[in-house]
Design a protein around this motif. Structure first.
Motif, PDB file in Angstrom:
ATOM      1  N   THR A 150       9.055 -12.171  20.664  1.00 41.88           N
ATOM      2  CA  THR A 150      10.353 -11.537  20.858  1.00 41.88           C
ATOM      3  C   THR A 150      11.380 -12.577  21.307  1.00 41.88           C
ATOM      4  OG1 THR A 150       9.761 -10.997  23.112  1.00 41.88           O
ATOM      5  CG2 THR A 150       9.388  -9.296  21.463  1.00 41.88           C
ATOM      6  N   GLU A 151      12.639 -12.188  21.230  1.00 40.76           N
ATOM      7  CA  GLU A 151      13.707 -13.092  21.644  1.00 40.76           C
ATOM      8  C   GLU A 151      13.515 -13.546  23.088  1.00 40.76           C
ATOM      9  OE1 GLU A 151      17.686 -11.716  20.760  1.00 40.76           O
ATOM     10  OE2 GLU A 151      16.901 -10.563  19.073  1.00 40.76           O
ATOM     11  N   ASP A 177      11.712  -7.746  16.505  1.00 38.97           N
ATOM     12  CA  ASP A 177      12.803  -6.945  17.091  1.00 38.97           C
ATOM     13  C   ASP A 177      14.127  -7.684  17.072  1.00 38.97           C
ATOM     14  OD1 ASP A 177      10.809  -5.134  17.675  1.00 38.97           O
ATOM     15  OD2 ASP A 177      10.561  -5.853  19.730  1.00 38.97           O
ATOM     16  N   GLY A 179      17.756  -8.871  16.944  1.00 37.07           N
ATOM     17  CA  GLY A 179      19.042  -8.204  17.119  1.00 37.07           C
ATOM     18  C   GLY A 179      19.138  -7.437  18.419  1.00 37.07           C
ATOM     19  N   THR A 180      17.994  -7.281  19.114  1.00 38.15           N
ATOM     20  CA  THR A 180      18.022  -6.487  20.340  1.00 38.15           C
ATOM     21  C   THR A 180      18.241  -7.349  21.583  1.00 38.15           C
ATOM     22  OG1 THR A 180      15.625  -6.634  20.528  1.00 38.15           O
ATOM     23  CG2 THR A 180      16.518  -4.688  19.424  1.00 38.15           C
ATOM     24  N   GLY A 181      18.084  -8.646  21.456  1.00 33.01           N
ATOM     25  CA  GLY A 181      18.235  -9.525  22.620  1.00 33.01           C
ATOM     26  C   GLY A 181      19.678  -9.918  22.818  1.00 33.01           C
ATOM     27  N   TYR A 182      19.894 -10.856  23.712  1.00 34.37           N
ATOM     28  CA  TYR A 182      21.257 -11.217  24.044  1.00 34.37           C
ATOM     29  C   TYR A 182      21.639 -12.618  23.575  1.00 34.37           C
ATOM     30  CZ  TYR A 182      20.819  -7.135  26.961  1.00 34.37           C
ATOM     31  OH  TYR A 182      20.615  -5.864  27.391  1.00 34.37           O
ATOM     32  N   ASP A 199      15.157  -5.519  13.731  1.00 31.42           N
ATOM     33  CA  ASP A 199      14.773  -4.385  14.568  1.00 31.42           C
ATOM     34  C   ASP A 199      15.071  -3.051  13.900  1.00 31.42           C
ATOM     35  OD1 ASP A 199      13.723  -3.659  17.306  1.00 31.42           O
ATOM     36  OD2 ASP A 199      15.538  -2.424  17.195  1.00 31.42           O
ATOM     37  N   ALA A 201      16.255  -0.419  15.053  1.00 32.28           N
ATOM     38  CA  ALA A 201      17.515   0.225  15.436  1.00 32.28           C
ATOM     39  C   ALA A 201      18.568   0.010  14.339  1.00 32.28           C
ATOM     40  CB  ALA A 201      18.013  -0.336  16.759  1.00 32.28           C
TER      41      ALA A 201
END
Ligand code: C2E
Ligand code: MG
Ligand code: MG
Ligand code: MG
Length: 277
Positions: A150-151, A177, A179-182, A199, A201
């Motif tokens: 993951t990120e 996933d 696109g979900t990190g920052y 991701d 979402a």
């Protein structure tokens, strides 16, 4: 009256707080026991290519307790991370992946098996050795295994040397996933990964939300520029699949194709013995 009310409120709230922390404590101690006994199981969820042909499968851990029944990995993976049980879980996952990759190869199939890694596993000095050991033990090449990170795992630059070594050994690294990190897109895509999993979402909203489809388009453009393969996760409808395929996504995974299933069931399906519908 105020005092009585305050007391009442305490009586209302306290039990539920206690229930939550009790559950947590019980899960943590059960996790420790079950990690020691390798008591987790794994399901396989296939991935398919643009023609709908199976390319491999991702292993997803399952855990059932006598006290609480089946627990979602979304709940217990963070607990396993905190308690250190993740090391043993990760080891079990690697061995399961190695064995499955061996079974697959024995059938003459060229499919990859993906395992999920927690950030903490990348800080374990023994991880690299463990991963290579799993390959040796089952007579497979690292290239048959894909490691999903993951990120947040990549946010820490100190894991970079390990990731480069894993890649040099031949393991495929996939960013899960996405696109979900920052972190910023450009920073992330400089990481030594070969695949990016968009991701679910964004996939969910692609047919209804312009912003989601723009994010996907941008991601795909950058990935193409950098020679990275792309995977869309959580594909549930034909409309989503067709849009993503038209945009150039390489691989797809989601309930539209198959739900996670017991490993034996997946193997049976591959042998053409599975339910045909
Ligand atoms: P993930 O790696 O992003 O896995 C995808 C999750 O989405 C899985 O949930 C899968 O069952 C679910 N899913 C797949 N297709 C669809 C779909 O079409 N629609 C919907 N709504 N959901 C779909 P699951 O099995 O509950 O796992 C949740 C997360 O737990 C995983 O997310 C992963 O981050 C973590 N995890 C699972 N197994 C392991 C493991 O062995 N080790 C580690 N460290 N983490 C794991
Ligand atoms: Mg994953
Ligand atoms: Mg994912
Ligand atoms: Mg996900």
């Amino acid at each position: 009256a105020a005092k009585a009310q305050g007391k009442n409120r305490l009586q209302i709230y306290e039990p539920s707080i206690d229930q939550d922390s009790l559950r947590r404590v019980r899960l943590l101690s059960q996790l420790r026991v079950d990690a020691e006994r390798s008591a987790f199981t794994f399901e396989a969820q296939p991935k398919v290519d643009r023609e709908g042909k199976v390319t491999g499968a991702e292993l997803l851990v399952r855990w059932t307790t006598r006290e609480f029944g089946a627990i979602s990995p979304v709940e217990f993976i963070p607990l396993a991370e905190q308690s250190g049980a993740i090391e043993l879980l990760g080891r079990q996952a690697l061995l399961c992946a190695g064995r499955l990759a061996q079974d697959i190869a024995a059938k003459g199939l060229r499919l990859h098996i993906a395992v999920n890694l927690s950030p903490r596993q990348l800080h374990n000095m023994a991880f690299e050795r463990m991963a290579l050991h799993a390959c040796e033990r089952f007579g497979i090449k690292p290239a048959q295994l894909e490691l999903e990170l993951t990120e947040s795992a990549l946010a820490d630059a100190s894991v970079l040397p390990l990731l480069r070594r894993l890649r040099n050994h031949g393991f495929t690294l996939a960013l899960d996933d996405f696109g979900t990190g920052y972190s910023s897109l450009s920073y992330l895509l400089k990481q030594p990964v070969q695949k990016v999993k968009i991701d679910r979402a964004f996939v969910r909203d692609i047919t209804s939300d312009n912003a989601a489809s723009e994010v996907i388009k941008g991601t795909l453009q950058i990935c193409r520029g950098l020679g990275l393969k792309t995977v869309a996760e959580g594909v549930e409808t034909w409309a989503q699949f067709e849009m993503l395929r038209d945009l150039g996504v390489d691989e797809f995974q989601g309930y539209l194709f198959a739900r996670p299933m017991p490993i034996d069931q997946w193997l049976a399906q591959l042998a053409g013995e599975g339910p045909t519908d």
